[in-house]
Motif scaffolding. Sequence first.
Motif, PDB file in Angstrom:
ATOM      1  N   GLY A 181     -10.880  -4.066   4.676  1.00  0.00           N
ATOM      2  CA  GLY A 181     -10.351  -2.909   4.590  1.00  0.00           C
ATOM      3  C   GLY A 181      -8.900  -3.080   3.924  1.00  0.00           C
ATOM      4  N   LYS A 182      -8.597  -4.408   3.719  1.00  0.00           N
ATOM      5  CA  LYS A 182      -7.181  -4.759   3.190  1.00  0.00           C
ATOM      6  C   LYS A 182      -7.237  -4.434   1.635  1.00  0.00           C
ATOM      7  CE  LYS A 182      -5.753  -7.799   7.064  1.00  0.00           C
ATOM      8  NZ  LYS A 182      -5.125  -6.505   7.876  1.00  0.00           N
ATOM      9  N   LEU A 183      -6.945  -3.286   1.408  1.00  0.00           N
ATOM     10  CA  LEU A 183      -7.100  -2.936  -0.223  1.00  0.00           C
ATOM     11  C   LEU A 183      -5.966  -2.653  -1.147  1.00  0.00           C
ATOM     12  CD1 LEU A 183     -10.208  -0.529   0.556  1.00  0.00           C
ATOM     13  CD2 LEU A 183     -10.167  -2.984  -0.023  1.00  0.00           C
ATOM     14  N   THR A 184      -4.833  -3.079  -0.633  1.00  0.00           N
ATOM     15  CA  THR A 184      -3.538  -2.836  -1.533  1.00  0.00           C
ATOM     16  C   THR A 184      -2.885  -4.065  -1.144  1.00  0.00           C
ATOM     17  OG1 THR A 184      -2.106  -2.182   0.214  1.00  0.00           O
ATOM     18  CG2 THR A 184      -3.426  -0.466  -0.994  1.00  0.00           C
ATOM     19  N   ILE A 185      -2.035  -4.510  -2.320  1.00  0.00           N
ATOM     20  CA  ILE A 185      -1.066  -5.488  -2.276  1.00  0.00           C
ATOM     21  C   ILE A 185      -0.201  -5.751  -0.888  1.00  0.00           C
ATOM     22  CG2 ILE A 185       0.770  -6.640  -3.374  1.00  0.00           C
ATOM     23  CD1 ILE A 185      -0.629  -5.960  -6.163  1.00  0.00           C
ATOM     24  N   ALA A 186       0.030  -4.480  -0.602  1.00  0.00           N
ATOM     25  CA  ALA A 186       1.134  -4.501   0.670  1.00  0.00           C
ATOM     26  C   ALA A 186       0.264  -4.983   1.870  1.00  0.00           C
ATOM     27  CB  ALA A 186       1.799  -3.337   0.763  1.00  0.00           C
ATOM     28  N   GLN A 187      -1.066  -4.403   2.009  1.00  0.00           N
ATOM     29  CA  GLN A 187      -1.789  -4.787   3.241  1.00  0.00           C
ATOM     30  C   GLN A 187      -2.434  -6.271   3.152  1.00  0.00           C
ATOM     31  OE1 GLN A 187      -5.151  -2.108   2.465  1.00  0.00           O
ATOM     32  NE2 GLN A 187      -3.870  -0.121   3.295  1.00  0.00           N
ATOM     33  N   ILE A 188      -2.570  -6.610   1.837  1.00  0.00           N
ATOM     34  CA  ILE A 188      -2.962  -8.231   1.762  1.00  0.00           C
ATOM     35  C   ILE A 188      -1.680  -8.995   2.005  1.00  0.00           C
ATOM     36  CG2 ILE A 188      -3.649  -9.795  -0.001  1.00  0.00           C
ATOM     37  CD1 ILE A 188      -5.129  -7.721  -1.552  1.00  0.00           C
ATOM     38  N   GLY A 189      -0.625  -8.762   1.540  1.00  0.00           N
ATOM     39  CA  GLY A 189       0.331  -9.545   1.900  1.00  0.00           C
ATOM     40  C   GLY A 189       1.008  -9.574   3.342  1.00  0.00           C
ATOM     41  N   ALA A 190       0.592  -8.544   4.068  1.00  0.00           N
ATOM     42  CA  ALA A 190       0.942  -8.491   5.723  1.00  0.00           C
ATOM     43  C   ALA A 190       0.254  -9.793   6.357  1.00  0.00           C
ATOM     44  CB  ALA A 190       0.507  -7.135   5.954  1.00  0.00           C
ATOM     45  N   LYS A 191      -0.983 -10.136   5.834  1.00  0.00           N
ATOM     46  CA  LYS A 191      -1.711 -11.133   6.424  1.00  0.00           C
ATOM     47  C   LYS A 191      -1.536 -12.507   5.636  1.00  0.00           C
ATOM     48  CE  LYS A 191      -6.457 -12.493   7.722  1.00  0.00           C
ATOM     49  NZ  LYS A 191      -7.919 -11.908   7.545  1.00  0.00           N
ATOM     50  N   TYR A 192      -1.713 -12.279   4.326  1.00  0.00           N
ATOM     51  CA  TYR A 192      -1.682 -13.494   3.320  1.00  0.00           C
ATOM     52  C   TYR A 192      -0.189 -14.204   3.652  1.00  0.00           C
ATOM     53  CZ  TYR A 192      -3.311 -16.037  -0.837  1.00  0.00           C
ATOM     54  OH  TYR A 192      -3.631 -17.138  -1.667  1.00  0.00           O
ATOM     55  N   ALA A 193       0.650 -13.409   3.676  1.00  0.00           N
ATOM     56  CA  ALA A 193       2.131 -14.148   3.599  1.00  0.00           C
ATOM     57  C   ALA A 193       3.055 -13.268   4.623  1.00  0.00           C
ATOM     58  CB  ALA A 193       2.809 -13.994   2.327  1.00  0.00           C
ATOM     59  N   PRO A 194       2.701 -13.360   5.871  1.00  0.00           N
ATOM     60  CA  PRO A 194       3.381 -12.474   6.941  1.00  0.00           C
ATOM     61  C   PRO A 194       4.656 -12.763   7.224  1.00  0.00           C
ATOM     62  CG  PRO A 194       1.801 -14.232   8.025  1.00  0.00           C
ATOM     63  CD  PRO A 194       1.576 -14.221   6.675  1.00  0.00           C
ATOM     64  N   ILE A 195       5.681 -11.860   7.046  1.00  0.00           N
ATOM     65  CA  ILE A 195       7.065 -11.964   7.291  1.00  0.00           C
ATOM     66  C   ILE A 195       7.315 -12.513   8.813  1.00  0.00           C
ATOM     67  CG2 ILE A 195       9.136 -10.835   7.502  1.00  0.00           C
ATOM     68  CD1 ILE A 195       8.204  -8.962   5.438  1.00  0.00           C
ATOM     69  N   GLY A 196       8.002 -13.663   8.669  1.00  0.00           N
ATOM     70  CA  GLY A 196       8.441 -14.487   9.827  1.00  0.00           C
ATOM     71  C   GLY A 196       7.516 -15.574  10.472  1.00  0.00           C
ATOM     72  N   ALA A 197       6.521 -15.760   9.479  1.00  0.00           N
ATOM     73  CA  ALA A 197       5.565 -17.041  10.087  1.00  0.00           C
ATOM     74  C   ALA A 197       6.202 -18.163  10.217  1.00  0.00           C
ATOM     75  CB  ALA A 197       4.626 -17.167   8.622  1.00  0.00           C
TER      76      ALA A 197
END
Length: 226
Positions: A181-197
């Motif tokens: 269900g992650k269908l936008t670049i913003a949604q993908i980015g939140a998991k793919y390259a999470p801020i503060g990782a």
Amino acid sequence: MNIGGLSSNWLLQKTIMDTSRLGNSKLSSLSSLTSSSFEQLLEQVLLQTELNQKSSGNLDISSLLMTSLGSVVPQTGAGVSQSVTLTSKTTGSDNLDAHLKGVLQNTGHLFEEAGKKYGIAPALLAAISIHETGNGTSNAARFKYNVAGMMGKNGLRSYSSIEESIFDMARNLRQNYLDKGKLTIAQIGAKYAPIGAANDPTQLNNHWVTGVQRYFDTLTTGGNFA
């Protein structure tokens, strides 16, 4: 105030009401989201808000939310409205090759083939690779053939070829993002390259969504990188 203790419903309603302060393009994009899609985007906004609160000591949650939302949602609003485009198969390999440099040079056909196999826009795969590798110039791309920042148990994965890396990225995006269900670049980015990782000490993940979005927009319009 503890961000995690706030009601997600209240945050959702509060942020929607306040988006008018961001401008019409962002307001219309956010308003068109489903509740589940917005909540996925909100995960990234809340994480950025918590980081902003810790660094600034600011207790004005409303102000922090708006600042974080403004940094997460791209200026055009495109990052929250392209679920159809991300699974499109219309980008030609010739158009991709015109933009690909370094070890990515002349690999447009590989992005096309991987996109066709997994039902993902080749432009999305190429945009992620361009952003992750500095358009084919990073050490990970040159020495490990890793063009997507894919991680393994011992850090960055090594591949036997650029082709293997591209297809592994496409598989990962399909199975762990689009199919969930992650269908936008913003949604993908939140998991793919999470801020503060923890594995992002230089905070490069802050620029992942806007960077990938910029390259994706350029690849799908046939323009040039500015």
